[in-house]
Design a protein around this motif. Structure first.
Motif, short mmCIF file in Angstrom:
data_model
loop_
_atom_site.label_atom_id
_atom_site.label_comp_id
_atom_site.label_asym_id
_atom_site.label_seq_id
_atom_site.Cartn_x
_atom_site.Cartn_y
_atom_site.Cartn_z
N VAL A 34 0.83 -1.20 0.00
CA VAL A 34 0.00 0.00 0.00
C VAL A 34 0.87 1.26 0.00
O VAL A 34 0.60 2.22 -0.73
CB VAL A 34 -0.95 0.00 1.22
CG1 VAL A 34 -1.63 1.36 1.37
CG2 VAL A 34 -2.00 -1.09 1.08
N VAL A 35 1.95 1.24 0.81
CA VAL A 35 2.87 2.38 0.84
C VAL A 35 3.48 2.60 -0.54
O VAL A 35 3.58 3.73 -1.03
CB VAL A 35 3.98 2.16 1.89
CG1 VAL A 35 5.04 3.24 1.79
CG2 VAL A 35 3.39 2.15 3.30
N ALA A 36 3.89 1.50 -1.18
CA ALA A 36 4.46 1.61 -2.53
C ALA A 36 3.45 2.20 -3.50
O ALA A 36 3.78 3.07 -4.31
CB ALA A 36 4.91 0.24 -3.02
N LEU A 37 2.22 1.74 -3.41
CA LEU A 37 1.19 2.24 -4.31
C LEU A 37 0.90 3.72 -4.08
O LEU A 37 0.65 4.46 -5.03
CB LEU A 37 -0.10 1.41 -4.14
CG LEU A 37 -0.05 -0.02 -4.65
CD1 LEU A 37 -1.34 -0.75 -4.32
CD2 LEU A 37 0.20 -0.04 -6.15
N ILE A 38 0.95 4.14 -2.82
CA ILE A 38 0.74 5.57 -2.52
C ILE A 38 1.81 6.42 -3.20
O ILE A 38 1.51 7.45 -3.82
CB ILE A 38 0.73 5.80 -1.00
CG1 ILE A 38 -0.53 5.20 -0.37
CG2 ILE A 38 0.80 7.30 -0.69
CD1 ILE A 38 -0.55 5.24 1.15
N LEU A 39 3.07 5.98 -3.10
CA LEU A 39 4.15 6.72 -3.74
C LEU A 39 4.00 6.73 -5.25
O LEU A 39 4.19 7.77 -5.90
CB LEU A 39 5.50 6.09 -3.35
CG LEU A 39 5.92 6.22 -1.89
CD1 LEU A 39 7.18 5.42 -1.63
CD2 LEU A 39 6.13 7.68 -1.52
N VAL A 40 3.65 5.60 -5.80
CA VAL A 40 3.50 5.51 -7.26
C VAL A 40 2.31 6.33 -7.74
O VAL A 40 2.41 7.08 -8.72
CB VAL A 40 3.35 4.03 -7.70
CG1 VAL A 40 3.00 3.95 -9.19
CG2 VAL A 40 4.64 3.27 -7.43
N VAL A 41 1.19 6.22 -7.03
CA VAL A 41 -0.01 6.98 -7.42
C VAL A 41 0.25 8.47 -7.30
O VAL A 41 -0.19 9.27 -8.13
CB VAL A 41 -1.22 6.57 -6.55
CG1 VAL A 41 -2.38 7.53 -6.75
CG2 VAL A 41 -1.64 5.14 -6.90
N GLY A 42 1.00 8.88 -6.26
CA GLY A 42 1.36 10.29 -6.12
C GLY A 42 2.18 10.78 -7.29
O GLY A 42 1.96 11.87 -7.82
N GLY A 43 3.13 9.96 -7.72
CA GLY A 43 3.93 10.32 -8.89
C GLY A 43 3.11 10.38 -10.16
O GLY A 43 3.28 11.27 -10.99
N ILE A 44 2.21 9.41 -10.32
CA ILE A 44 1.34 9.39 -11.49
C ILE A 44 0.45 10.63 -11.52
O ILE A 44 0.24 11.24 -12.58
CB ILE A 44 0.48 8.11 -11.51
CG1 ILE A 44 1.38 6.89 -11.74
CG2 ILE A 44 -0.60 8.20 -12.59
CD1 ILE A 44 0.65 5.57 -11.62
#
Length: 242
Positions: A34-44
């Motif tokens: 979930v933490v990884a997805l938050i970082l990736v979604v923020g970048g996207i």
């Protein structure tokens, strides 16, 4: 990064074992994802915000001002340097760097998996860049091109691949057990390569500055995502409770 994740999961497990009657061994890993997805979604989201402004007058003004400033420094010596750097960020440049990295991995670090990981990150960035270019369909700048180009403009493939590949190498340099001075110098060199490749595309007249920014953001997304996934896979393999 890997050790930090391992420590985080270990502490989370201890907390859950104390607080929960029925402990779920997969929960710490789910939280990590979930933490990884938050970082990736923020970048996207940042990438999308930039993409949405491509046709605005404000961005066009900044693109023009930055481009004019950079090309005002054109000299024969700088042109040679930036043509060299743009070649470093091209197909044949990556083949040479990968070959050197393969030799170092086998002879010095004795871990060939790092070459596979770096190649995978580069491949993901390259394929996704081609898809994004087709979807966004932005034309190249209408100024003099000092090198030939055939594809579309946004996001910059050179900038995106450089950030993904050399950015991942920076992570590996940070991770390797080498002398601190050598580590700092290598990471600085890699950062300089990334920046030089990005600037070279503006200097040579083949990209808008916003193309470079978009490429850097998209490349960074792949670095963060792949680093977390690779570490998570290794943690699953190491963890005796899975």
């Amino acid at each position: 990064m890997k050790q930090s994740l391992f420590t985080f999961i270990k502490k989370l497990r201890e907390f859950l074992e104390k607080k929960l009657h029925q402990y779920n061994t997969t929960l710490p890993y789910v939280i990590t994802v979930v933490v990884a997805l938050i970082l990736v979604v923020g970048g996207i989201n940042l990438f999308i915000e930039l993409t949405d402004t491509l046709k605005t007058e404000t961005l066009a003004m900044y693109d023009t001002q930055i481009t004019d400033y950079i090309i005002s420094y054109r000299t024969p010596a700088l042109t040679k340097y930036f043509i060299f750097m743009t070649d470093v960020g091209d197909f044949h440049g990556y083949l040479i760097v990968l070959a050197i990295f393969l030799l170092l991995s086998l002879l010095v670090f004795r871990r060939w998996k790092y070459v596979v990981q770096a190649t995978l990150v580069l491949g993901l960035a390259t394929v996704s860049n081609m898809m994004l270019k087709r979807f966004i369909d932005r034309a190249r700048p209408g100024i003099e091109h000092l090198v030939s180009v055939e594809t579309l403009s946004y996001p910059s493939g050179h900038a995106m691949s450089a950030m993904a590949f050399y950015g991942f190498l920076m992570f590996l340099m940070y991770k390797f057990n080498i002398q601190k001075v050598a580590k700092v110098l290598l990471m600085f060199l890699l950062a300089l390569i990334i920046l030089s490749i990005g600037i070279s595309r503006i200097y040579l007249g083949v990209h808008f500055p916003s193309d470079i920014a978009g490429g850097f953001i998209a490349g960074a997304i792949w670095v963060i995502f792949c680093v977390l996934v690779f570490d998570l896979i290794e943690l699953f393999r190491r963890d005796p409770k899975t």
